[in-house]
Write a protein that holds these residues in place. Structure first.
Motif, PDB file in Angstrom:
ATOM      1  N   GLY A   1      12.022   6.808  -7.654  1.00  0.00           N
ATOM      2  CA  GLY A   1      11.248   7.791  -6.911  1.00  0.00           C
ATOM      3  C   GLY A   1       9.738   7.604  -7.001  1.00  0.00           C
ATOM      4  N   VAL A   2       9.058   8.540  -6.352  1.00  0.00           N
ATOM      5  CA  VAL A   2       7.604   8.472  -6.234  1.00  0.00           C
ATOM      6  C   VAL A   2       6.961   8.503  -7.623  1.00  0.00           C
ATOM      7  CG1 VAL A   2       5.579   9.576  -5.218  1.00  0.00           C
ATOM      8  CG2 VAL A   2       7.754   9.652  -4.002  1.00  0.00           C
ATOM      9  N   GLU A   3       7.472   9.364  -8.478  1.00  0.00           N
ATOM     10  CA  GLU A   3       6.881   9.469  -9.813  1.00  0.00           C
ATOM     11  C   GLU A   3       7.022   8.156 -10.582  1.00  0.00           C
ATOM     12  OE1 GLU A   3       8.563  12.454 -12.402  1.00  0.00           O
ATOM     13  OE2 GLU A   3       6.824  12.353 -13.738  1.00  0.00           O
TER      14      GLU A   3
ATOM     15  N   GLY B   1       6.067  -0.866  -9.380  1.00  0.00           N
ATOM     16  CA  GLY B   1       6.877  -0.242  -8.326  1.00  0.00           C
ATOM     17  C   GLY B   1       7.978   0.602  -8.923  1.00  0.00           C
TER      18      GLY B   1
ATOM     19  N   LEU C   1      11.410  12.680   0.534  1.00  0.00           N
ATOM     20  CA  LEU C   1      11.372  14.109   0.884  1.00  0.00           C
ATOM     21  C   LEU C   1      10.109  14.772   0.360  1.00  0.00           C
ATOM     22  CD1 LEU C   1      14.523  13.442   1.046  1.00  0.00           C
ATOM     23  CD2 LEU C   1      14.805  15.866   0.619  1.00  0.00           C
TER      24      LEU C   1
ATOM     25  N   GLY D   1      10.939   9.337   5.326  1.00  0.00           N
ATOM     26  CA  GLY D   1      11.146   8.623   4.053  1.00  0.00           C
ATOM     27  C   GLY D   1      11.338   9.634   2.933  1.00  0.00           C
TER      28      GLY D   1
ATOM     29  N   TRP E   1      16.575   1.974   6.155  1.00  0.00           N
ATOM     30  CA  TRP E   1      15.819   1.606   4.951  1.00  0.00           C
ATOM     31  C   TRP E   1      16.704   0.655   4.153  1.00  0.00           C
ATOM     32  CZ3 TRP E   1      10.880   3.186   4.578  1.00  0.00           C
ATOM     33  CH2 TRP E   1      10.492   4.344   5.235  1.00  0.00           C
TER      34      TRP E   1
ATOM     35  N   PHE F   1      -3.484  -5.449   0.859  1.00  0.00           N
ATOM     36  CA  PHE F   1      -2.819  -6.051   2.021  1.00  0.00           C
ATOM     37  C   PHE F   1      -1.474  -5.370   2.211  1.00  0.00           C
ATOM     38  CE2 PHE F   1      -5.475  -9.284   0.066  1.00  0.00           C
ATOM     39  CZ  PHE F   1      -6.168  -9.801   1.148  1.00  0.00           C
ATOM     40  N   ASP F   2      -1.138  -5.045   3.454  1.00  0.00           N
ATOM     41  CA  ASP F   2       0.189  -4.482   3.715  1.00  0.00           C
ATOM     42  C   ASP F   2       0.684  -4.962   5.069  1.00  0.00           C
ATOM     43  OD1 ASP F   2       1.809  -1.812   2.365  1.00  0.00           O
ATOM     44  OD2 ASP F   2       2.434  -2.526   4.361  1.00  0.00           O
TER      45      ASP F   2
ATOM     46  N   GLU G   1       8.204  15.289  -6.980  1.00  0.00           N
ATOM     47  CA  GLU G   1       8.682  16.166  -8.061  1.00  0.00           C
ATOM     48  C   GLU G   1       8.242  15.524  -9.369  1.00  0.00           C
ATOM     49  OE1 GLU G   1      13.113  17.247  -7.114  1.00  0.00           O
ATOM     50  OE2 GLU G   1      12.515  15.360  -6.195  1.00  0.00           O
TER      51      GLU G   1
ATOM     52  N   ALA H   1       2.648   2.974  -5.290  1.00  0.00           N
ATOM     53  CA  ALA H   1       2.360   2.105  -6.446  1.00  0.00           C
ATOM     54  C   ALA H   1       1.103   1.284  -6.194  1.00  0.00           C
ATOM     55  CB  ALA H   1       3.557   1.191  -6.735  1.00  0.00           C
ATOM     56  N   GLY H   2       1.035   0.595  -5.057  1.00  0.00           N
ATOM     57  CA  GLY H   2      -0.127  -0.245  -4.761  1.00  0.00           C
ATOM     58  C   GLY H   2      -1.393   0.589  -4.647  1.00  0.00           C
TER      59      GLY H   2
ATOM     60  N   LEU I   1       7.984 -14.151  -3.415  1.00  0.00           N
ATOM     61  CA  LEU I   1       6.587 -14.454  -3.762  1.00  0.00           C
ATOM     62  C   LEU I   1       6.480 -14.886  -5.222  1.00  0.00           C
ATOM     63  CD1 LEU I   1       4.813 -11.490  -1.909  1.00  0.00           C
ATOM     64  CD2 LEU I   1       4.689 -13.908  -1.315  1.00  0.00           C
TER      65      LEU I   1
ATOM     66  N   THR J   1      18.761   6.588   8.212  1.00  0.00           N
ATOM     67  CA  THR J   1      18.152   7.913   8.439  1.00  0.00           C
ATOM     68  C   THR J   1      18.161   8.246   9.922  1.00  0.00           C
ATOM     69  OG1 THR J   1      16.739   7.680   6.500  1.00  0.00           O
ATOM     70  CG2 THR J   1      15.998   9.233   8.176  1.00  0.00           C
TER      71      THR J   1
ATOM     72  N   ALA K   1       0.831  -1.217   0.000  1.00  0.00           N
ATOM     73  CA  ALA K   1       0.000   0.000   0.000  1.00  0.00           C
ATOM     74  C   ALA K   1       0.857   1.255   0.000  1.00  0.00           C
ATOM     75  CB  ALA K   1      -0.945  -0.012   1.202  1.00  0.00           C
ATOM     76  N   GLY K   2       2.002   1.199  -0.706  1.00  0.00           N
ATOM     77  CA  GLY K   2       2.760   2.417  -0.984  1.00  0.00           C
ATOM     78  C   GLY K   2       2.078   3.128  -2.154  1.00  0.00           C
TER      79      GLY K   2
HETATM   80  C1  LIG Z   1      14.923   7.873   2.775  1.00  0.00           C
HETATM   81  C2  LIG Z   1      14.199   7.956   1.465  1.00  0.00           C
HETATM   82  C3  LIG Z   1      14.217   9.131   0.743  1.00  0.00           C
HETATM   83  C4  LIG Z   1      13.550   9.204  -0.478  1.00  0.00           C
HETATM   84  N1  LIG Z   1      13.511  10.387  -1.156  1.00  0.00           N
HETATM   85  C5  LIG Z   1      12.776  10.497  -2.268  1.00  0.00           C
HETATM   86  C6  LIG Z   1      12.588  11.770  -2.903  1.00  0.00           C
HETATM   87  O1  LIG Z   1      13.056  12.800  -2.435  1.00  0.00           O
HETATM   88  N2  LIG Z   1      11.857  11.811  -4.061  1.00  0.00           N
HETATM   89  C7  LIG Z   1      11.274  10.700  -4.577  1.00  0.00           C
HETATM   90  O2  LIG Z   1      10.612  10.791  -5.611  1.00  0.00           O
HETATM   91  N3  LIG Z   1      11.411   9.497  -3.986  1.00  0.00           N
HETATM   92  C8  LIG Z   1      12.132   9.370  -2.852  1.00  0.00           C
HETATM   93  N4  LIG Z   1      12.246   8.160  -2.226  1.00  0.00           N
HETATM   94  C9  LIG Z   1      11.730   6.960  -2.902  1.00  0.00           C
HETATM   95  C10 LIG Z   1      10.222   6.846  -2.824  1.00  0.00           C
HETATM   96  O3  LIG Z   1       9.807   6.926  -1.493  1.00  0.00           O
HETATM   97  C11 LIG Z   1       9.846   5.512  -3.441  1.00  0.00           C
HETATM   98  O4  LIG Z   1      10.357   5.448  -4.761  1.00  0.00           O
HETATM   99  C12 LIG Z   1       8.338   5.257  -3.523  1.00  0.00           C
HETATM  100  O5  LIG Z   1       7.687   5.710  -2.360  1.00  0.00           O
HETATM  101  C13 LIG Z   1       8.143   3.767  -3.759  1.00  0.00           C
HETATM  102  O6  LIG Z   1       6.788   3.438  -3.709  1.00  0.00           O
HETATM  103  P1  LIG Z   1       6.328   1.913  -3.902  1.00  0.00           P
HETATM  104  O7  LIG Z   1       4.864   1.906  -3.752  1.00  0.00           O
HETATM  105  O8  LIG Z   1       6.925   1.366  -5.156  1.00  0.00           O
HETATM  106  O9  LIG Z   1       7.027   1.090  -2.711  1.00  0.00           O
HETATM  107  P2  LIG Z   1       6.866   1.242  -1.142  1.00  0.00           P
HETATM  108  O10 LIG Z   1       6.544   2.622  -0.753  1.00  0.00           O
HETATM  109  O11 LIG Z   1       8.086   0.616  -0.548  1.00  0.00           O
HETATM  110  O12 LIG Z   1       5.588   0.329  -0.802  1.00  0.00           O
HETATM  111  C14 LIG Z   1       5.687  -1.066  -0.653  1.00  0.00           C
HETATM  112  C15 LIG Z   1       4.731  -1.508   0.447  1.00  0.00           C
HETATM  113  O13 LIG Z   1       4.729  -2.934   0.489  1.00  0.00           O
HETATM  114  C16 LIG Z   1       4.659  -3.366   1.834  1.00  0.00           C
HETATM  115  N5  LIG Z   1       5.188  -4.732   1.863  1.00  0.00           N
HETATM  116  C17 LIG Z   1       6.450  -5.154   1.594  1.00  0.00           C
HETATM  117  N6  LIG Z   1       6.511  -6.507   1.636  1.00  0.00           N
HETATM  118  C18 LIG Z   1       5.264  -6.936   1.949  1.00  0.00           C
HETATM  119  C19 LIG Z   1       4.683  -8.227   2.113  1.00  0.00           C
HETATM  120  N7  LIG Z   1       5.397  -9.363   1.946  1.00  0.00           N
HETATM  121  N8  LIG Z   1       3.374  -8.304   2.448  1.00  0.00           N
HETATM  122  C20 LIG Z   1       2.623  -7.180   2.596  1.00  0.00           C
HETATM  123  N9  LIG Z   1       3.118  -5.929   2.437  1.00  0.00           N
HETATM  124  C21 LIG Z   1       4.408  -5.820   2.105  1.00  0.00           C
HETATM  125  C22 LIG Z   1       5.476  -2.334   2.591  1.00  0.00           C
HETATM  126  O14 LIG Z   1       5.078  -2.288   3.958  1.00  0.00           O
HETATM  127  C23 LIG Z   1       5.130  -1.043   1.835  1.00  0.00           C
HETATM  128  O15 LIG Z   1       4.037  -0.366   2.437  1.00  0.00           O
HETATM  129  C24 LIG Z   1      12.884   8.065  -0.994  1.00  0.00           C
HETATM  130  C25 LIG Z   1      12.846   6.890  -0.232  1.00  0.00           C
HETATM  131  C26 LIG Z   1      13.486   6.839   0.983  1.00  0.00           C
HETATM  132  C27 LIG Z   1      13.399   5.579   1.791  1.00  0.00           C
END
Ligand SMILES: Cc1cc2nc3c(=O)[nH]c(=O)nc-3n(C[C@H](O)[C@H](O)[C@H](O)COP(=O)(O)OP(=O)(O)OC[C@H]3O[C@@H](n4cnc5c(N)ncnc54)[C@H](O)[C@@H]3O)c2cc1C
Length: 356
Positions: free
Chosen positions: A324-326, A317, A69, A67, A289, A35-36, A72, A17-18, A175, A197, A14-15
């Motif tokens: 990054g987030v984008e 993802g 910042l 996490g 992290w 599920f998270d 963008e 992407a999810g 998985l 961090t 539930a980041g």
């Molecule tokens: C310190 C830090 C600084 C950052 N700075 C920047 C920035 O300035 N700009 C930017 O664009 N990006 C930044 N990022 C990166 C950005 O946060 C990520 O690229 C983005 O949030 C990734 O999203 P996601 O949904 O792919 O993954 P995630 O956010 O990692 O989501 C994955 C989710 O899956 C869950 N999960 C994992 N395994 C399981 C499992 N087996 N069962 C159930 N749940 C599970 C986790 O709990 C999590 O909630 C930064 C990241 C960090 C850590």
């Protein structure tokens, strides 16, 4: 699988992407269950609640963004998503004052920050969607009824028609191993940079506060230092400064298995150097992290998501969509588009441009 029917979809993670993928599918009328393993949404869009007792015995709390910042945009689509969040009031612009003498920002000096905290973005996207928190999914398998999602030997929910994995690659790989050999291999090999961090609350009594909110030190262990309480929508307490300092990827990798106390000591010393004098901490802690960011790529990734229509299995993802987030958001949207096309839901701008 029958086109045009409501599909039961399990989204693992539930980041951003999810949550993005879940929202697009739910808005198209599918039955989505998220599920998270964490206690709530957000993933790496994270805010930590800190609690401590001050010198006079008073309990104190605050919240620090430890996490990502901020957001963008490079692409017009993500810029439109940001603009919508600003108009709706759950994203705010942050133009931090930059410390001099450090490294420049790559994409300009403007971020967007979810308010009141970082997980708010995913909370908004997941409004109205069924979610189960604090459950680590450790097994997925298919039988004639559909996908079974399991955690510690327990079956979670009814069978699903489609499964989306929105996890960092190292967590997706085990998985995927029994289901998609090649994806599992690629996920296991996808490099992710770690990040130690430091976050904490310091007193500003008797010290001149720095004239900046964000620093990118040119040398030393720290890559980023930010004043969390200078961000929009964050509580600012008289006489306090809230610091978040991210170590460089190389430093974090070299000290990944060190004890947190040792890491905290090193990072507090590095922050004191950046601030030009000793810091009087009221409370501080560190977070490791393991999978903070994919490394910067020179070329765009070949694929921005993985989709196996025969199995009804998708992966998205930041490791697929770009750093990054984008990148995570773009990857999720591209997977949602593939899924909606497969499921036969109306593929209209309303469902694919889904915005909260
Ligand atoms: C310190 C830090 C600084 C950052 N700075 C920047 C920035 O300035 N700009 C930017 O664009 N990006 C930044 N990022 C990166 C950005 O946060 C990520 O690229 C983005 O949030 C990734 O999203 P996601 O949904 O792919 O993954 P995630 O956010 O990692 O989501 C994955 C989710 O899956 C869950 N999960 C994992 N395994 C399981 C499992 N087996 N069962 C159930 N749940 C599970 C986790 O709990 C999590 O909630 C930064 C990241 C960090 C850590």
């Amino acid at each position: 699988m029958m086109n045009g029917m409501v599909q039961r979809v399990a989204v693992i993670g539930a980041g951003i992407a999810g949550a993005t993928c879940a929202q697009a599918l739910a808005q198209a009328g599918h039955a989505v269950h998220v599920f998270d393993k964490a206690r709530g949404p957000g993933g790496r869009l994270a805010t930590r609640r800190m609690a401590w007792v001050d010198a006079s015995g008073q309990p104190c709390t605050t919240r620090l963004d430890h996490g990502a910042l901020g957001l963008e945009a490079r692409s017009p689509a993500f810029q439109a998503f940001i603009d919508d969040g600003v108009r709706a009031g759950w994203l705010a612009e942050w133009s931090p004052r930059l410390a001099t003498g450090g490294r420049p920002l790559e994409r300009g000096t403007r971020f967007h920050v979810p308010v009141p905290d970082m997980p708010e973005l995913c909370r908004r996207l997941l409004q109205g969607i069924t979610a189960t928190w604090s459950c680590t999914v450790d097994n997925l398998h298919r039988n004639p009824l559909g996908w079974q999602v399991e955690s510690a030997g327990q079956r979670l929910g009814a069978p699903f028609d489609l499964v989306v994995l929105a996890l960092p690659p190292a967590q997706a790989a085990p998985l995927l191993a029994p289901l998609q050999d090649e994806w599992a291999r690629q996920a296991a090999l996808s490099p992710m940079q770690p990040c130690w961090t430091l976050m904490g609350v310091a007193t500003t009594a008797g010290t001149a506060p720095p004239r900046w909110d964000l620093a990118r030190p040119a040398a030393g262990p720290l890559a980023w230092v930010m004043r969390s309480d200078a961000r929009p929508g964050r509580a600012r307490m008289h006489g306090q400064a809230h610091w978040v300092a991210h170590a460089r990827a190389g430093w974090s990798r070299a000290h990944l298995e060190q004890a947190p106390d040792w890491v905290a000591q090193q990072l507090r010393a590095a922050l004191a150097e950046q601030l030009g004098g000793p810091v009087e901490w009221l409370h501080s802690t560190v977070h490791r992290w393991r999978y903070a960011l994919p490394p910067a790529r020179r070329c765009a990734p070949a694929e921005s998501c993985w989709w196996d229509a025969a199995q009804g299995l998708g992966v998205c993802g930041d490791f697929l969509g770009g750093r990054g987030v984008e990148g995570a958001w773009l990857s999720a949207r591209s997977l949602a588009t593939a899924l909606l096309r497969h499921a036969g839901a109306p593929l209209t701008p309303a469902c694919c441009e889904a915005l909260p």
